[in-house]
Design a protein around this motif. Structure first.
Motif, PDB file in Angstrom:
ATOM      1  N   GLU A 157       0.835  -1.210   0.000  1.00  0.00           N
ATOM      2  CA  GLU A 157       0.000   0.000   0.000  1.00  0.00           C
ATOM      3  C   GLU A 157       0.867   1.257   0.000  1.00  0.00           C
ATOM      4  OE1 GLU A 157      -0.201  -2.489   2.095  1.00  0.00           O
ATOM      5  OE2 GLU A 157      -2.099  -3.469   1.529  1.00  0.00           O
ATOM      6  N   THR A 158       1.991   1.191   0.721  1.00  0.00           N
ATOM      7  CA  THR A 158       2.906   2.335   0.758  1.00  0.00           C
ATOM      8  C   THR A 158       3.530   2.569  -0.602  1.00  0.00           C
ATOM      9  OG1 THR A 158       3.413   1.890   3.092  1.00  0.00           O
ATOM     10  CG2 THR A 158       4.959   3.288   1.882  1.00  0.00           C
ATOM     11  N   VAL A 159       3.945   1.497  -1.260  1.00  0.00           N
ATOM     12  CA  VAL A 159       4.531   1.604  -2.595  1.00  0.00           C
ATOM     13  C   VAL A 159       3.530   2.233  -3.559  1.00  0.00           C
ATOM     14  CG1 VAL A 159       5.342   0.302  -4.597  1.00  0.00           C
ATOM     15  CG2 VAL A 159       6.162  -0.277  -2.294  1.00  0.00           C
ATOM     16  N   THR A 160       2.281   1.781  -3.519  1.00  0.00           N
ATOM     17  CA  THR A 160       1.240   2.324  -4.394  1.00  0.00           C
ATOM     18  C   THR A 160       1.054   3.814  -4.159  1.00  0.00           C
ATOM     19  OG1 THR A 160       0.092   0.194  -4.440  1.00  0.00           O
ATOM     20  CG2 THR A 160      -1.189   2.151  -5.039  1.00  0.00           C
ATOM     21  N   ARG A 161       1.037   4.217  -2.889  1.00  0.00           N
ATOM     22  CA  ARG A 161       0.854   5.622  -2.548  1.00  0.00           C
ATOM     23  C   ARG A 161       2.032   6.479  -3.027  1.00  0.00           C
ATOM     24  NH1 ARG A 161      -0.005   4.763   2.285  1.00  0.00           N
ATOM     25  NH2 ARG A 161       1.996   5.304   3.229  1.00  0.00           N
ATOM     26  N   VAL A 162       3.247   5.979  -2.848  1.00  0.00           N
ATOM     27  CA  VAL A 162       4.430   6.743  -3.262  1.00  0.00           C
ATOM     28  C   VAL A 162       4.490   6.862  -4.778  1.00  0.00           C
ATOM     29  CG1 VAL A 162       6.954   6.747  -3.321  1.00  0.00           C
ATOM     30  CG2 VAL A 162       5.759   6.188  -1.192  1.00  0.00           C
ATOM     31  N   LEU A 163       4.168   5.791  -5.496  1.00  0.00           N
ATOM     32  CA  LEU A 163       4.177   5.863  -6.960  1.00  0.00           C
ATOM     33  C   LEU A 163       3.200   6.915  -7.469  1.00  0.00           C
ATOM     34  CD1 LEU A 163       4.360   2.074  -7.927  1.00  0.00           C
ATOM     35  CD2 LEU A 163       6.164   3.781  -8.199  1.00  0.00           C
ATOM     36  N   SER A 164       2.041   7.001  -6.841  1.00  0.00           N
ATOM     37  CA  SER A 164       1.050   8.021  -7.227  1.00  0.00           C
ATOM     38  C   SER A 164       1.606   9.417  -6.998  1.00  0.00           C
ATOM     39  CB  SER A 164      -0.247   7.828  -6.443  1.00  0.00           C
ATOM     40  OG  SER A 164      -0.849   6.592  -6.777  1.00  0.00           O
ATOM     41  N   LYS A 165       2.289   9.623  -5.878  1.00  0.00           N
ATOM     42  CA  LYS A 165       2.887  10.933  -5.591  1.00  0.00           C
ATOM     43  C   LYS A 165       3.973  11.279  -6.611  1.00  0.00           C
ATOM     44  CE  LYS A 165       2.079  11.038  -0.572  1.00  0.00           C
ATOM     45  NZ  LYS A 165       2.716  11.051   0.773  1.00  0.00           N
ATOM     46  N   LEU A 166       4.806  10.299  -6.946  1.00  0.00           N
ATOM     47  CA  LEU A 166       5.864  10.552  -7.921  1.00  0.00           C
ATOM     48  C   LEU A 166       5.285  10.888  -9.287  1.00  0.00           C
ATOM     49  CD1 LEU A 166       8.412   7.694  -7.040  1.00  0.00           C
ATOM     50  CD2 LEU A 166       8.504  10.104  -6.365  1.00  0.00           C
ATOM     51  N   GLU A 167       4.167  10.233  -9.624  1.00  0.00           N
ATOM     52  CA  GLU A 167       3.522  10.506 -10.905  1.00  0.00           C
ATOM     53  C   GLU A 167       2.934  11.914 -10.916  1.00  0.00           C
ATOM     54  OE1 GLU A 167       1.108   7.885 -14.144  1.00  0.00           O
ATOM     55  OE2 GLU A 167       0.603   7.583 -12.037  1.00  0.00           O
ATOM     56  N   LYS A 168       2.310  12.335  -9.824  1.00  0.00           N
ATOM     57  CA  LYS A 168       1.744  13.684  -9.746  1.00  0.00           C
ATOM     58  C   LYS A 168       2.828  14.757  -9.849  1.00  0.00           C
ATOM     59  CE  LYS A 168      -2.350  12.452  -7.031  1.00  0.00           C
ATOM     60  NZ  LYS A 168      -3.026  12.557  -5.710  1.00  0.00           N
ATOM     61  N   LYS A 169       4.008  14.453  -9.352  1.00  0.00           N
ATOM     62  CA  LYS A 169       5.127  15.395  -9.421  1.00  0.00           C
ATOM     63  C   LYS A 169       5.798  15.397 -10.796  1.00  0.00           C
ATOM     64  CE  LYS A 169       6.381  15.113  -4.500  1.00  0.00           C
ATOM     65  NZ  LYS A 169       7.438  14.691  -3.529  1.00  0.00           N
ATOM     66  N   GLY A 170       5.392  14.493 -11.674  1.00  0.00           N
ATOM     67  CA  GLY A 170       5.978  14.423 -13.008  1.00  0.00           C
ATOM     68  C   GLY A 170       7.324  13.720 -13.047  1.00  0.00           C
TER      69      GLY A 170
END
Length: 234
Positions: free
Chosen positions: A199-212
């Motif tokens: 779940e943490t990995v999924t959340r971090v990947l989403s944040k990295l994607e939002k940051k471009g």
């Protein structure tokens, strides 16, 4: 037939083996002799290729696809040590040391493997200095990657996920028009590599994607700038 043996597929195997990075710049006659007994097989995703404590009768070249190298910690939890793709080899240490395998190897996708008899691999190293140098460089790169990941084990979750992506880019990344592309592995594999909850990995990947810093497609994660991602490491 052992369930770890896939269907033979020598139709394109010879060409792929000769093009494998390990054999590049070696004398053509040496390569032909060393690879004469290699057998290529195609394996489905999720197939166990090697088990810990197997004896090392062969060395394996990945001609297409992906595999993971795994072991288990003292609590019995699976730990992914590495992800290897096309052009890589595995199983090279057991024949050299004449000891059983120390890890499991499992396919992550449909994968074509070329298996070389261990004695042929050892003979190649003994007869061709450049092959020994190539293997030493491979071992040094893998050790460097492991050391870097160990240093980051106590870092924050964002640094650890970023490091796994950079780790995959270093080993398996290909340069595309919009950045370096790596396989979009299941989050459970990224979780095992990073030591974080899925779940943490999924959340971090989403944040990295939002940051471009990354973009994701079905089979590919794209990293527009390796340097920008590397700056996240603390």
């Amino acid at each position: 037939m052992d369930s770890r043996y896939g269907a033979r597929d020598n139709s394109a195997g010879d060409t792929l083996i000769a093009a494998a990075p390990f054999f590049q710049e070696l004398p053509e006659a040496t390569v032909q002799q060393a690879t004469a007994q290699i057998v290529t097989r195609r394996h489905p995703a999720g197939q166990v290729l090697l088990l810990e404590n197997d004896w090392g009768n062969s060395v394996y070249f990945i001609l297409d696809g992906w595999v993971k190298i795994r072991t288990y910690n003292l609590d019995g939890k699976e730990v992914t040590l590495n992800i290897l793709g096309k052009g890589e080899l595995f199983g090279e240490m057991a024949p050299l040391e004449a000891v059983p395998r120390s890890t499991d190897v499992i396919t992550l996708a449909t994968t074509m493997i070329g298996s070389m008899p261990a004695q042929d691999f050892v003979s190649l190293l003994n007869s061709e200095p450049q092959a020994g140098i190539r293997l030493a460089k491979l071992m040094a790169r893998r050790l460097r990657q492991v050391n870097r990941r160990l240093r980051l084990r106590e870092s924050d979750s964002q640094s650890r996920v970023a490091d796994v992506l950079l780790f995959l880019a270093d080993g398996q990344g290909t340069q595309g028009a919009q950045g370096v592309e790596i396989p979009n592995l299941p989050h459970r594999e990224l979780s095992s590599l990073s030591g974080l909850a899925r779940e943490t990995v999924t959340r971090v990947l989403s944040k990295l994607e939002k940051k471009g810093l990354i973009s994701r497609e079905r089979d590919v994660i794209r990293i527009p700038s390796i340097d920008d991602l590397d700056r996240l490491l603390v």
